[in-house]
Design an enzyme around this catalytic site. Structure first.
Site, PDB file in Angstrom:
ATOM      1  N   ALA A   1     -17.015  18.190  -4.489  1.00 18.69           N
ATOM      2  CA  ALA A   1     -16.537  17.853  -3.150  1.00 18.69           C
ATOM      3  C   ALA A   1     -15.076  17.425  -3.200  1.00 18.69           C
ATOM      4  O   ALA A   1     -14.603  16.859  -4.196  1.00 18.69           O
ATOM      5  CB  ALA A   1     -17.395  16.751  -2.553  1.00 18.69           C
TER       6      ALA A   1
ATOM      7  N   ARG B   1     -13.480  15.112  -2.015  1.00 23.84           N
ATOM      8  CA  ARG B   1     -13.169  13.688  -2.182  1.00 23.84           C
ATOM      9  C   ARG B   1     -13.196  13.262  -3.653  1.00 23.84           C
ATOM     10  O   ARG B   1     -12.775  12.155  -3.989  1.00 23.84           O
ATOM     11  CB  ARG B   1     -14.156  12.839  -1.377  1.00 23.84           C
ATOM     12  CG  ARG B   1     -15.604  13.014  -1.771  1.00 23.84           C
ATOM     13  CD  ARG B   1     -16.523  12.225  -0.848  1.00 23.84           C
ATOM     14  NE  ARG B   1     -17.940  12.398  -1.163  1.00 23.84           N
ATOM     15  CZ  ARG B   1     -18.696  13.387  -0.738  1.00 23.84           C
ATOM     16  NH1 ARG B   1     -18.161  14.331   0.039  1.00 23.84           N
ATOM     17  NH2 ARG B   1     -19.966  13.472  -1.075  1.00 23.84           N
ATOM     18  N   TYR B   2     -13.716  14.150  -4.522  1.00 23.23           N
ATOM     19  CA  TYR B   2     -13.807  13.815  -5.941  1.00 23.23           C
ATOM     20  C   TYR B   2     -12.737  14.500  -6.784  1.00 23.23           C
ATOM     21  O   TYR B   2     -12.622  14.211  -7.968  1.00 23.23           O
ATOM     22  CB  TYR B   2     -15.182  14.209  -6.499  1.00 23.23           C
ATOM     23  CG  TYR B   2     -16.331  13.498  -5.835  1.00 23.23           C
ATOM     24  CD1 TYR B   2     -16.375  12.109  -5.761  1.00 23.23           C
ATOM     25  CD2 TYR B   2     -17.379  14.215  -5.275  1.00 23.23           C
ATOM     26  CE1 TYR B   2     -17.422  11.454  -5.148  1.00 23.23           C
ATOM     27  CE2 TYR B   2     -18.437  13.581  -4.661  1.00 23.23           C
ATOM     28  CZ  TYR B   2     -18.454  12.197  -4.593  1.00 23.23           C
ATOM     29  OH  TYR B   2     -19.496  11.557  -3.984  1.00 23.23           O
ATOM     30  N   THR B   3     -11.999  15.431  -6.223  1.00 18.81           N
ATOM     31  CA  THR B   3     -11.015  16.182  -7.003  1.00 18.81           C
ATOM     32  C   THR B   3      -9.600  15.876  -6.524  1.00 18.81           C
ATOM     33  O   THR B   3      -9.391  15.380  -5.415  1.00 18.81           O
ATOM     34  CB  THR B   3     -11.260  17.697  -6.892  1.00 18.81           C
ATOM     35  OG1 THR B   3     -11.141  18.099  -5.518  1.00 18.81           O
ATOM     36  CG2 THR B   3     -12.653  18.063  -7.394  1.00 18.81           C
TER      37      THR B   3
END
Length: 711
Positions: free
Chosen positions: A125, A127-129
């Site tokens: 997602a 928001r994680y990268t």
């Protein structure tokens, strides 16, 4: 008493007086133009689609450059969709993830986190990268500050964006592209960036470079996923015309009883291959497979292991896998890109390189013109200051003797012959700039400005001088691709042939036809309905007179419903002819054309048919396509509004394709069109008697065709 309902009058301003057809055509056309020019098709110049271009521009403006701290992908994509690209964040993140994928030939984005490593992988997602521009990615935007490309307002007019990026290397040819728009589709294979940069320099020096020399520089595609191009068929056609099909095979090796897959053809996902293998095992088409394991991991990459049963040959299973799964498939290249007017067209590899070099030439011109304006302005100020330095005491006296700034400006202009801009610059100087050392520095600056002015003037006016600069910059940019990750990954195996389940007596290897394909009358290749394609020759007929015969060449081995041609609009009928059968095309104006398929070259899956029967004019069309067995007694029943006729097939001559056919249904008075035509191998029955087949030159039999049935 009857109640009445008060209905308010309709506001005429809210009524659109337009037919539904006009409304739909207008808005559908608007969407089609948008889809083609602003969404799915890349530019031939910077090689980018609008979404990709806006993403890189936003990252450049946010200073997400190599060596700088990366930023959350969600923040980057939100900024792009909010400022530049009015689409959903998910689609923008998908485009960004693809540009950061490990299998991309040149990673334009340096991604931090779980970005795709294998085709078909889903990234983590947003928001994680995190992401920032890679070194090659930064080379696409490096000259934006130099006013090197035109700028245009964004969709809401609140910002500006580049119409193209000042790319220093050709993205489209290096990374390839795929996209489908309204009526257009592009499929560009990736190439080795070193080979492309060498070809750019060669064509810059010698635009009329021969095709043979160009193919020495660019022998074929080079995908980041590796794989192997089987044979050389189609490669020359692709390089020289931009359209061509060639066979691509994944890397499949045999280790004892195991068949190991470590590379896939471009565009093929690991999950797709595994699902296909499972379905083949379950259907019994791969009886020799005992087990399949997916040992893929992020450290070692793709590794699918297929284990053979005892008593079965792993080499034979390897060939079966290549024949029945997408591990070997056809890549049909189509180099479609937008020209300078955002109009899509086909390009050759040579033309795409020429378009990139044209972009570089325009970049050099625009940045030189921009710099020339600054140099000219600075030379003007320096010239005025040097004039003042010739008699600095007089300048000081003029300034001290003036009551106002305006009086001082006019005094300097009158005393030294300078203009108002130069005088204002002198008045704004600090006293320390009037030292002898500053005079020496000023003279050195004037000499540098004169030299730069001459150089820039030469660049703006002389294409030869620009080519020298472009060649130097291409050579410098090519250093970005010196690393081992840019070594050729795709093998070009000129001696290989498409796989077969075995070898014939002479040792020749030929592609095995997929026996699962069927073709139905709706124009669909399928594995579940229609006539078996290997039992004969597939055919299709369109209302506009086109006809297509096909052996199924170019069909993928993955089973799914596929149209008989890219465009089946207006398809009358399709099916499969057995050996010896002919095809009759009947037109609304009462003509028939009998075609022997042996006289027509078959087309592959990408063919849209060839001219079959020549129509009589407006209103004429093909109304029936009838397979003929060519047996004695076979006849065609044709019906119009007030008459019908039975014509023996033997009386209809065999003609070549593209002809007008022969008239076989004389109309009754007041008639002009046929309603239908059918064929029967045994004649027709009307009531209790067999209808005699009339010679095509005789008059038709008057009557109703409703009670005429095959005998």
């Amino acid at each position: 008493m009857t109640a009445t309902l008060d209905v308010p009058e309709q506001n005429p301003d809210l009524v659109l007086d337009q037919s539904a057809d006009d409304y739909w055509n207008h808005y559908q056309l608007t969407f089609a133009l948008y889809s083609v020019s602003d969404r799915a098709i890349p530019s031939a110049y910077d090689g980018l689609k609008p979404g990709q271009r806006r993403l890189l521009y936003q990252m450049h403006e946010s200073r997400l450059l190599p060596g700088n701290k990366p930023q959350k992908s969600s923040k980057v994509c939100s900024a792009v969709t909010g400022n530049l690209h009015p689409h959903g964040g998910a689609s923008m993140y998908g485009a960004a993830a693809l540009m950061a994928a490990e299998f991309q030939r040149v990673k334009v984005i340096d991604g931090q986190g779980a970005f795709p490593r294998i085709q078909g992988d889903i990234p983590a997602a947003d928001r994680y990268t995190e992401m920032r521009l890679s070194a090659p990615g930064a080379a696409l935007t490096a000259e934006l500050e130099n006013h090197a490309v035109p700028m245009a307002p964004t969709f809401d007019g609140e910002w500006i964006e580049p119409t193209v990026l000042p790319a220093r290397w050709p993205v489209l040819l290096c990374n390839g592209a795929m996209g489908i728009a309204e009526g257009w589709a592009t499929k560009v294979p990736a190439h080795n960036p070193r080979e492309i940069m060498a070809a750019c320099r060669a064509l810059l020096t010698k635009p009329n470079l021969s095709d043979d020399k160009l193919m020495e520089l660019i022998p074929g595609p080079d995908w980041g996923c590796g794989a192997t191009v089987v044979g050389t068929n189609g490669l020359r056609e692709y390089i020289t015309t931009g359209r061509g099909a060639f066979t691509v095979r994944g890397t499949v090796s045999v280790d004892g009883k195991n068949v190991i897959v470590t590379e896939l053809p471009p565009g093929v996902a690991s999950s797709t291959v595994q699902e296909r293998i499972r379905s083949l095992v379950e259907s019994g088409d791969l009886p020799g497979v005992a087990d399949m394991s997916d040992l893929t991991d992020r450290r070692n990459g793709l590794r699918i292991v297929v284990t053979a049963k005892r008593g079965h040959d792993a080499e034979a299973i390897r060939d079966q896998l290549l024949a029945l799964t997408p591990l070997e498939s056809t890549f049909a290249a189509s180099l479609v890109a937008l020209d300078e007017n955002k109009v899509p067209r086909w390009w050759s590899v040579r033309e795409l390189i020429a378009a990139f070099l044209s972009l570089r030439d325009s970049v050099v011109v625009r940045r030189s013109e921009h710099r020339l304006e600054k140099v000219t302005a600075r030379r003007h100020l320096v010239a005025g200051l040097m004039t003042i330095h010739l008699d600095i005491d007089a300048a000081v006296a003029v300034i001290r003797g003036s009551d106002t700034v305006d009086e001082a400006r006019l005094g300097l202009q009158a005393r030294f012959g300078i203009d108002a801009e130069q005088a204002d610059y002198v008045l704004g100087l600090q006293l320390r700039r009037l030292t002898k050392l500053d005079v020496i520095e000023l003279q050195a600056e004037a000499e540098r400005l004169d030299a730069e002015f001459a150089e820039l003037t030469e660049l703006v006016s002389n294409p030869t001088a620009r080519r020298t600069v472009i060649n130097k910059e291409l050579k410098e940019t090519a250093k970005l691709f010196d690393g081992p990750e840019f070594d050729r990954r795709t093998v070009l195996d000129a001696t290989a042939t498409p796989v077969t389940a075995g070898t014939d007596e002479d040792g020749a290897r030929e592609r095995k036809v997929n026996t699962s394909w069927r073709l139905d009358d709706r124009g669909v290749f399928s594995d579940s309905h229609g006539e078996l394609l290997t039992a004969g020759l597939g055919w299709a007929v369109w209302a506009d007179g086109r006809v297509k015969f096909t052996t199924g060449g170019g069909l993928p081995y993955k089973i799914r419903d596929i149209p008989v041609a890219p465009d089946i609009t207006g398809l009358v009928r399709s099916g499969v002819l057995t050996d010896g059968q002919h095809l009759a095309l009947v037109t609304r104006r009462g003509k028939v054309l009998r075609i022997d398929p042996a006289a027509v070259n078959p087309q592959g899956a990408a063919g849209n048919g060839v001219a079959g029967v020549k129509l009589a004019g407006d209103g004429d069309e093909v109304i029936a396509a009838l397979p003929l067995t060519c047996q004695n007694g076979e006849a065609i029943l044709s019906t119009s509004e007030r008459s019908w006729k039975v014509t023996e097939v033997a009386d209809i001559p065999v003609k070549g394709r593209g002809g007008a056919g022969v008239g076989f249904h004389p109309f009754a008075t007041g008639e002009a069109v046929l309603l239908s035509a059918t064929v029967s191998a045994t004649g027709f029955i009307r009531g209790n008697r067999t209808v005699r087949a009339e010679n095509r030159a005789k008059s038709s039999i008057k009557g109703s065709g409703a009670d005429v049935t095959p005998a």
